[in-house]
Design a protein around this motif. Structure first.
Motif, PDB file in Angstrom:
ATOM      1  N   LEU A 183     -57.486  -6.140   7.157  1.00 34.33           N
ATOM      2  CA  LEU A 183     -57.021  -6.992   8.179  1.00 34.33           C
ATOM      3  C   LEU A 183     -57.918  -6.871   9.535  1.00 34.33           C
ATOM      4  CD1 LEU A 183     -55.017  -9.224   8.928  1.00 34.33           C
ATOM      5  CD2 LEU A 183     -53.675  -7.327   9.814  1.00 34.33           C
ATOM      6  N   TYR A 184     -58.361  -5.812   9.859  1.00 33.89           N
ATOM      7  CA  TYR A 184     -59.243  -5.454  10.951  1.00 33.89           C
ATOM      8  C   TYR A 184     -60.460  -5.793  10.805  1.00 33.89           C
ATOM      9  CZ  TYR A 184     -61.159  -2.890  15.021  1.00 33.89           C
ATOM     10  OH  TYR A 184     -61.888  -2.676  16.164  1.00 33.89           O
ATOM     11  N   VAL A 185     -61.130  -5.738   9.623  1.00 32.04           N
ATOM     12  CA  VAL A 185     -62.609  -6.139   9.374  1.00 32.04           C
ATOM     13  C   VAL A 185     -62.505  -7.534   9.183  1.00 32.04           C
ATOM     14  CG1 VAL A 185     -64.367  -6.328   7.719  1.00 32.04           C
ATOM     15  CG2 VAL A 185     -63.234  -4.160   8.110  1.00 32.04           C
ATOM     16  N   LEU A 186     -61.537  -8.171   9.095  1.00 26.40           N
ATOM     17  CA  LEU A 186     -61.240  -9.888   8.837  1.00 26.40           C
ATOM     18  C   LEU A 186     -61.195 -10.422  10.372  1.00 26.40           C
ATOM     19  CD1 LEU A 186     -58.922 -10.398   5.691  1.00 26.40           C
ATOM     20  CD2 LEU A 186     -61.671 -10.976   6.023  1.00 26.40           C
ATOM     21  N   ILE A 187     -60.459  -9.543  11.145  1.00 19.96           N
ATOM     22  CA  ILE A 187     -60.403  -9.949  12.534  1.00 19.96           C
ATOM     23  C   ILE A 187     -61.671  -9.750  13.232  1.00 19.96           C
ATOM     24  CG2 ILE A 187     -59.279  -9.296  14.856  1.00 19.96           C
ATOM     25  CD1 ILE A 187     -56.645  -8.770  13.250  1.00 19.96           C
ATOM     26  N   PHE A 188     -62.375  -8.588  12.897  1.00 17.08           N
ATOM     27  CA  PHE A 188     -63.787  -8.545  13.488  1.00 17.08           C
ATOM     28  C   PHE A 188     -64.748  -9.677  13.150  1.00 17.08           C
ATOM     29  CE2 PHE A 188     -68.228  -6.897  12.785  1.00 17.08           C
ATOM     30  CZ  PHE A 188     -68.377  -6.756  14.253  1.00 17.08           C
ATOM     31  N   PHE A 189     -64.791 -10.016  11.851  1.00 16.37           N
ATOM     32  CA  PHE A 189     -65.545 -11.018  11.259  1.00 16.37           C
ATOM     33  C   PHE A 189     -65.413 -12.558  11.946  1.00 16.37           C
ATOM     34  CE2 PHE A 189     -67.176  -8.315   7.952  1.00 16.37           C
ATOM     35  CZ  PHE A 189     -68.256  -8.175   8.211  1.00 16.37           C
ATOM     36  N   GLY A 190     -63.817 -12.653  12.310  1.00 16.56           N
ATOM     37  CA  GLY A 190     -63.351 -13.906  12.990  1.00 16.56           C
ATOM     38  C   GLY A 190     -63.967 -14.027  14.358  1.00 16.56           C
ATOM     39  N   MET A 229     -66.672 -12.323  15.556  1.00 18.69           N
ATOM     40  CA  MET A 229     -67.845 -12.644  15.515  1.00 18.69           C
ATOM     41  C   MET A 229     -68.164 -14.134  15.128  1.00 18.69           C
ATOM     42  SD  MET A 229     -70.741  -9.939  13.327  1.00 18.69           S
ATOM     43  CE  MET A 229     -71.092 -10.941  12.011  1.00 18.69           C
ATOM     44  N   PHE A 230     -67.588 -14.809  14.338  1.00 24.65           N
ATOM     45  CA  PHE A 230     -67.675 -16.207  14.241  1.00 24.65           C
ATOM     46  C   PHE A 230     -67.440 -16.955  15.325  1.00 24.65           C
ATOM     47  CE2 PHE A 230     -66.087 -20.358  12.912  1.00 24.65           C
ATOM     48  CZ  PHE A 230     -67.198 -20.739  12.341  1.00 24.65           C
ATOM     49  N   ILE A 231     -66.253 -16.480  16.056  1.00 18.59           N
ATOM     50  CA  ILE A 231     -66.063 -17.390  17.264  1.00 18.59           C
ATOM     51  C   ILE A 231     -67.149 -17.216  18.452  1.00 18.59           C
ATOM     52  CG2 ILE A 231     -64.543 -17.346  19.441  1.00 18.59           C
ATOM     53  CD1 ILE A 231     -62.269 -16.786  17.247  1.00 18.59           C
ATOM     54  N   ARG A 238     -70.571 -18.672  17.435  1.00 20.39           N
ATOM     55  CA  ARG A 238     -70.346 -20.307  17.528  1.00 20.39           C
ATOM     56  C   ARG A 238     -70.574 -20.664  18.887  1.00 20.39           C
ATOM     57  NH1 ARG A 238     -65.085 -23.057  15.448  1.00 20.39           N
ATOM     58  NH2 ARG A 238     -64.434 -22.256  17.475  1.00 20.39           N
ATOM     59  N   PHE A 239     -69.987 -19.954  19.625  1.00 16.94           N
ATOM     60  CA  PHE A 239     -69.922 -20.323  21.096  1.00 16.94           C
ATOM     61  C   PHE A 239     -71.264 -20.218  21.795  1.00 16.94           C
ATOM     62  CE2 PHE A 239     -69.529 -19.295  25.591  1.00 16.94           C
ATOM     63  CZ  PHE A 239     -69.047 -20.379  26.407  1.00 16.94           C
ATOM     64  N   GLU A 240     -71.788 -19.088  21.583  1.00 16.34           N
ATOM     65  CA  GLU A 240     -73.189 -18.587  22.088  1.00 16.34           C
ATOM     66  C   GLU A 240     -74.242 -19.641  21.617  1.00 16.34           C
ATOM     67  OE1 GLU A 240     -73.891 -16.460  24.427  1.00 16.34           O
ATOM     68  OE2 GLU A 240     -72.078 -15.675  24.468  1.00 16.34           O
ATOM     69  N   TRP A 241     -74.342 -20.074  20.211  1.00 15.22           N
ATOM     70  CA  TRP A 241     -75.406 -20.661  19.768  1.00 15.22           C
ATOM     71  C   TRP A 241     -75.048 -22.405  19.639  1.00 15.22           C
ATOM     72  CZ3 TRP A 241     -76.075 -17.443  14.914  1.00 15.22           C
ATOM     73  CH2 TRP A 241     -76.899 -16.212  15.156  1.00 15.22           C
ATOM     74  N   GLY A 242     -73.656 -22.599  20.209  1.00 15.78           N
ATOM     75  CA  GLY A 242     -73.462 -24.116  20.106  1.00 15.78           C
ATOM     76  C   GLY A 242     -73.753 -24.619  21.373  1.00 15.78           C
ATOM     77  N   ILE A 287     -64.295  -7.904  19.508  1.00 16.98           N
ATOM     78  CA  ILE A 287     -63.068  -8.493  19.411  1.00 16.98           C
ATOM     79  C   ILE A 287     -62.499  -9.007  20.708  1.00 16.98           C
ATOM     80  CG2 ILE A 287     -60.567  -8.508  18.558  1.00 16.98           C
ATOM     81  CD1 ILE A 287     -61.682  -6.399  16.500  1.00 16.98           C
ATOM     82  N   PHE A 288     -62.317  -8.248  21.801  1.00 19.42           N
ATOM     83  CA  PHE A 288     -61.789  -8.413  22.855  1.00 19.42           C
ATOM     84  C   PHE A 288     -62.539  -9.316  23.561  1.00 19.42           C
ATOM     85  CE2 PHE A 288     -60.682  -6.729  27.474  1.00 19.42           C
ATOM     86  CZ  PHE A 288     -59.411  -7.568  27.488  1.00 19.42           C
ATOM     87  N   HIS A 289     -64.142  -9.338  23.249  1.00 20.07           N
ATOM     88  CA  HIS A 289     -65.035 -10.591  24.199  1.00 20.07           C
ATOM     89  C   HIS A 289     -64.720 -11.964  23.543  1.00 20.07           C
ATOM     90  CE1 HIS A 289     -68.715 -12.346  25.269  1.00 20.07           C
ATOM     91  NE2 HIS A 289     -69.199 -12.837  24.039  1.00 20.07           N
ATOM     92  N   ALA A 290     -64.356 -12.011  22.155  1.00 23.02           N
ATOM     93  CA  ALA A 290     -64.238 -13.496  21.575  1.00 23.02           C
ATOM     94  C   ALA A 290     -63.044 -13.505  22.041  1.00 23.02           C
ATOM     95  CB  ALA A 290     -64.071 -13.058  20.221  1.00 23.02           C
ATOM     96  N   ILE A 291     -61.813 -13.030  22.262  1.00 21.11           N
ATOM     97  CA  ILE A 291     -60.423 -13.253  22.894  1.00 21.11           C
ATOM     98  C   ILE A 291     -60.763 -13.917  24.163  1.00 21.11           C
ATOM     99  CG2 ILE A 291     -58.168 -12.548  23.625  1.00 21.11           C
ATOM    100  CD1 ILE A 291     -58.532 -10.571  21.077  1.00 21.11           C
ATOM    101  N   ASN A 292     -61.597 -13.106  24.942  1.00 18.92           N
ATOM    102  CA  ASN A 292     -61.926 -13.702  26.492  1.00 18.92           C
ATOM    103  C   ASN A 292     -62.581 -14.920  26.426  1.00 18.92           C
ATOM    104  OD1 ASN A 292     -60.811 -11.700  27.805  1.00 18.92           O
ATOM    105  ND2 ASN A 292     -62.644 -10.453  28.144  1.00 18.92           N
TER     106      ASN A 292
END
Length: 102
Positions: A13-20, A22-24, A27-31, A89-94
């Motif tokens: 679950l932690y690894v899936l949250i990390f990859f999620g 990373m995706f967020i 996607r924000f940086e390159w979008g 993970i905290f960066h993506a939440i921010n």
């Protein structure tokens, strides 16, 4: 037996949250959103919150290792891994929160 299964599930679950996260973040940086002025301001604010926590976390791990209890090499590697992935993970939440509030 049941505890081992529970820990394995938590790790996955932690690894899936990390990859999620990373995706967020990517996607924000390159979008398109990350390339305009508002997106740059959001990213800079998030970086300003997150990345000062890296040396603080590393310093805390070193203080624990030096003054409270010696940490084995394997545990040290695991703590650094959790520090880096947790900050990501905290960066993506921010980013998600700042996008809504900015």
């Amino acid at each position: 037996m049941i505890l081992d299964v529970f820990i394995a599930i938590l790790r996955v679950l932690y690894v899936l949250i990390f990859f999620g996260a990373m995706f967020i973040s990517l996607r924000f940086e390159w979008g398109r959103e990350g390339k305009d002025e508002r997106g740059r301001a959001i990213a800079n604010k998030s970086y300003g919150i997150i990345f000062p926590l890296l040396p603080l976390g590393w310093f805390s791990i070193e203080l624990i290792n030096d003054y409270i209890q010696p940490i084995s090499y394997e545990t040290y590697k695991l703590l650094i891994w959790f520090l880096l992935t947790g900050l990501f993970i905290f960066h993506a939440i921010n980013l998600m929160v700042l996008k809504r509030n900015y």
